[in-house]
Motif scaffolding. Sequence first.
Motif: not given
Length: 132
Positions: A70-78
């Motif tokens: 998103e917008d140059g940011t890697l979002v990692v979730a879990g």
Amino acid sequence: MRDPADWMLSEAIEALARAERLHRQMFQPPSATRRAAWEPPVDVIETEQEVLILIALPGVAPDQVETVIEDGTLVVAGRRVLPPQLRTAVIHRLELPQGRFERRIPLPPGHYDAVRRAAGDGCLVISLRKAP
């Protein structure tokens, strides 16, 4: 026999590392949609051909991790949870965080044309191949 100075130094370093982990866990703004309880440590390494992101997630299967850019940011979730067979065990020490996690990782500027995910040595490894 261990030198007391070495023992005290190693204990102090371990205490500082625990304090830093707690600080990261407690003082991060929550996600707008789901509240994360902790965030995993990461390494970001850039070569001429790719950007490698190593995320320390022992016990978490790669297919159970959500990733999005998103917008140059890697979002990692879990979510990291104890295996069912351990839920009735007597726990003498529990240092690996449990529950929902999320980490927002700013990416180096550029465009990427291939994304690979793999697991290795307790880490989720994400490889972003740079577009020519």
